[in-house]
Scaffold this motif. Structure first.
Motif, PDB file in Angstrom:
ATOM      1  N   LEU A 145     -71.063  -1.781  51.372  1.00  0.00           N
ATOM      2  CA  LEU A 145     -70.194  -1.377  52.482  1.00  0.00           C
ATOM      3  C   LEU A 145     -69.283  -0.223  52.046  1.00  0.00           C
ATOM      4  CD1 LEU A 145     -69.253  -1.845  55.383  1.00  0.00           C
ATOM      5  CD2 LEU A 145     -67.546  -3.441  54.506  1.00  0.00           C
ATOM      6  N   PHE A 146     -68.751  -0.321  50.839  1.00  0.00           N
ATOM      7  CA  PHE A 146     -67.881   0.743  50.333  1.00  0.00           C
ATOM      8  C   PHE A 146     -68.656   2.055  50.287  1.00  0.00           C
ATOM      9  CE2 PHE A 146     -63.948   1.650  47.827  1.00  0.00           C
ATOM     10  CZ  PHE A 146     -64.250   2.951  47.440  1.00  0.00           C
ATOM     11  N   GLU A 147     -69.890   1.997  49.789  1.00  0.00           N
ATOM     12  CA  GLU A 147     -70.690   3.213  49.660  1.00  0.00           C
ATOM     13  C   GLU A 147     -70.961   3.843  51.017  1.00  0.00           C
ATOM     14  OE1 GLU A 147     -73.506   2.171  46.382  1.00  0.00           O
ATOM     15  OE2 GLU A 147     -74.478   3.978  47.176  1.00  0.00           O
ATOM     16  N   MET A 148     -71.279   3.000  52.006  1.00  0.00           N
ATOM     17  CA  MET A 148     -71.550   3.536  53.348  1.00  0.00           C
ATOM     18  C   MET A 148     -70.299   4.131  53.953  1.00  0.00           C
ATOM     19  SD  MET A 148     -74.292   1.328  55.404  1.00  0.00           S
ATOM     20  CE  MET A 148     -74.739   2.729  56.401  1.00  0.00           C
ATOM     21  N   ALA A 149     -69.157   3.448  53.746  1.00  0.00           N
ATOM     22  CA  ALA A 149     -67.891   3.971  54.271  1.00  0.00           C
ATOM     23  C   ALA A 149     -67.622   5.329  53.634  1.00  0.00           C
ATOM     24  CB  ALA A 149     -66.752   2.997  53.956  1.00  0.00           C
ATOM     25  N   HIS A 150     -67.840   5.415  52.337  1.00  0.00           N
ATOM     26  CA  HIS A 150     -67.610   6.672  51.618  1.00  0.00           C
ATOM     27  C   HIS A 150     -68.537   7.772  52.143  1.00  0.00           C
ATOM     28  CE1 HIS A 150     -68.568   9.475  48.311  1.00  0.00           C
ATOM     29  NE2 HIS A 150     -67.252   9.530  48.259  1.00  0.00           N
ATOM     30  N   ASP A 151     -69.820   7.459  52.288  1.00  0.00           N
ATOM     31  CA  ASP A 151     -70.789   8.477  52.719  1.00  0.00           C
ATOM     32  C   ASP A 151     -70.497   8.966  54.123  1.00  0.00           C
ATOM     33  OD1 ASP A 151     -71.947   8.082  50.319  1.00  0.00           O
ATOM     34  OD2 ASP A 151     -73.700   6.986  51.063  1.00  0.00           O
ATOM     35  N   ASN A 152     -69.882   8.112  54.937  1.00  0.00           N
ATOM     36  CA  ASN A 152     -69.633   8.484  56.332  1.00  0.00           C
ATOM     37  C   ASN A 152     -68.180   8.864  56.609  1.00  0.00           C
ATOM     38  OD1 ASN A 152     -72.266   7.958  57.909  1.00  0.00           O
ATOM     39  ND2 ASN A 152     -72.096   6.227  56.521  1.00  0.00           N
ATOM     40  N   GLY A 153     -67.394   8.970  55.573  1.00  0.00           N
ATOM     41  CA  GLY A 153     -66.000   9.400  55.732  1.00  0.00           C
ATOM     42  C   GLY A 153     -65.149   8.407  56.501  1.00  0.00           C
ATOM     43  N   LEU A 154     -65.441   7.112  56.336  1.00  0.00           N
ATOM     44  CA  LEU A 154     -64.660   6.106  57.072  1.00  0.00           C
ATOM     45  C   LEU A 154     -63.648   5.423  56.146  1.00  0.00           C
ATOM     46  CD1 LEU A 154     -67.635   4.490  59.019  1.00  0.00           C
ATOM     47  CD2 LEU A 154     -65.964   6.137  59.890  1.00  0.00           C
ATOM     48  N   PRO A 155     -62.424   5.211  56.652  1.00  0.00           N
ATOM     49  CA  PRO A 155     -61.415   4.537  55.825  1.00  0.00           C
ATOM     50  C   PRO A 155     -61.691   3.036  55.731  1.00  0.00           C
ATOM     51  CG  PRO A 155     -60.499   5.095  57.972  1.00  0.00           C
ATOM     52  CD  PRO A 155     -61.910   5.613  57.973  1.00  0.00           C
ATOM     53  N   LEU A 156     -61.231   2.443  54.645  1.00  0.00           N
ATOM     54  CA  LEU A 156     -61.557   1.038  54.378  1.00  0.00           C
ATOM     55  C   LEU A 156     -60.299   0.260  54.011  1.00  0.00           C
ATOM     56  CD1 LEU A 156     -63.944  -0.951  53.902  1.00  0.00           C
ATOM     57  CD2 LEU A 156     -64.024  -0.145  51.541  1.00  0.00           C
ATOM     58  N   LEU A 157     -60.171  -0.927  54.606  1.00  0.00           N
ATOM     59  CA  LEU A 157     -59.025  -1.800  54.343  1.00  0.00           C
ATOM     60  C   LEU A 157     -59.521  -3.051  53.616  1.00  0.00           C
ATOM     61  CD1 LEU A 157     -55.980  -2.254  55.009  1.00  0.00           C
ATOM     62  CD2 LEU A 157     -56.739  -3.434  57.066  1.00  0.00           C
ATOM     63  N   LEU A 158     -58.884  -3.374  52.493  1.00  0.00           N
ATOM     64  CA  LEU A 158     -59.255  -4.573  51.741  1.00  0.00           C
ATOM     65  C   LEU A 158     -58.161  -5.604  51.946  1.00  0.00           C
ATOM     66  CD1 LEU A 158     -60.176  -2.778  48.375  1.00  0.00           C
ATOM     67  CD2 LEU A 158     -61.623  -3.133  50.385  1.00  0.00           C
ATOM     68  N   LYS A 159     -58.537  -6.747  52.506  1.00  0.00           N
ATOM     69  CA  LYS A 159     -57.544  -7.790  52.777  1.00  0.00           C
ATOM     70  C   LYS A 159     -57.761  -8.923  51.776  1.00  0.00           C
ATOM     71  CE  LYS A 159     -59.065  -8.510  57.067  1.00  0.00           C
ATOM     72  NZ  LYS A 159     -58.998  -9.084  58.425  1.00  0.00           N
ATOM     73  N   GLY A 160     -56.678  -9.493  51.278  1.00  0.00           N
ATOM     74  CA  GLY A 160     -56.880 -10.641  50.400  1.00  0.00           C
ATOM     75  C   GLY A 160     -55.680 -10.915  49.524  1.00  0.00           C
TER      76      GLY A 160
END
Ligand code: ADP
Length: 263
Positions: A21-36
């Motif tokens: 998921l991180f790789e796809m977000a990176h390749d598509n320029g999408l921001p990512l939120l990590l909750k935990g």
């Protein structure tokens, strides 16, 4: 702020499909939120992904005094001259790197205003002080983390902000994975780590009742490190588990009782 371009991959044990998921977000320029919860591997995950993608990583530990200027940059006096110095977010944007805002809800409200145009299709960072408008190149990625357990009404991520991020929920790893992680990080053999992880499972069931939060993987690694260094189990657990988790004598005693059922 901490800038890292690591030549070697940090150790990270995946717990699900987070790497893909991180790789796809990176390749598509999408921001990512990590909750935990704290100490469950979010930061290590970002370090691992940045290193495996070969990207510079700018990590900012957010706190309640952190302002937009801390991220963007400011004019500083250097040798009698006023010069503009980029902040970590600006540097990450210019270099097409990864900016990781750890515990983003802690930051001041003006930070949100900066993040919005960066996290939608504009992908723009406005630097009001210099009049610059930077468009993030392909490869720039914004990652943020927050701990839903600490949330209160005043410190909640607003829907208008959280709906700009892809999100992944992190939790403590399953026992088998956690044994691997703790053993690998502390160099304590797996057979001696297993009871620690079992204990953690019991303690985590208490969180929300007597304890604000369960014991983190980080604390288990501390306990195991002390044990690998020759410290006795009780002393190690006192310093790495009981004292860090609670100041209340009653709660500390309950933890000792729990430990005595395992050791
Ligand atoms: P967080 O950012 O969630 O507070 P960290 O990423 O700092 O937590 O994790 C705390 C420590 O736990 C790390 O330094 C690392 O030693 C260990 N750790 C936790 N989960 C993992 C994992 N899945 N793989 C490798 N190490 C891990």
């Amino acid at each position: 702020m901490n800038v890292a371009t690591r030549p070697t991959l940090p150790y990270y044990q995946p717990t699900g499909s987070e790497c893909g998921l991180f790789e796809m977000a990176h390749d598509n320029g999408l921001p990512l939120l990590l909750k935990g919860p704290t100490g469950c591997g979010k930061t290590r995950f970002v370090e691992y992904m940045a290193a495996s993608l070969g990207k510079p990583l700018y990590t900012v530990a957010c706190h309640d005094d952190l302002s937009a200027a801390d991220l963007i940059g400011r004019y500083l006096l250097k040798g009698g001259e006023t010069v503009w110095v980029d902040g970590p977010l600006t540097r990450a944007v210019r270099e097409g790197g990864i900016c990781y805002l750890d515990e983003v809800v802690e930051a001041r409200k003006d930070v949100t205003v900066v993040l919005h145009p960066l996290t939608d299709t504009r992908r723009t960072l406005m630097i009001d002080r210099t009049g610059e408008e930077l468009v993030a190149p392909k490869g720039f990625m914004l990652v943020a983390s927050y701990n839903p357990g600490y949330q209160n009404v005043l410190k909640r991520l607003k829907p208008s902000t959280r709906q700009r991020f892809l999100s992944i929920s992190f939790d403590f790893p399953d026992p088998e994975t956690e044994i691997k992680v703790v053993s690998s990080e502390s160099r304590l053999e797996a057979g001696r780590v297993a009871p620690l992880v079992r204990l953690a499972g019991h303690i985590r069931k208490l969180s929300g009742m007597d304890l604000e939060e369960g014991v983190s993987t980080r604390l288990l690694i501390y306990a195991a490190t002390l044990m690998a260094g020759g410290m006795g189990v009780n002393a190690a657990l006192e310093a790495a588990v009981i004292e860090p988790l609670s100041d209340e004598p009653d709660v500390q005693q309950s933890l000792r009782d729990l430990i005595s059922t395992i050791y």
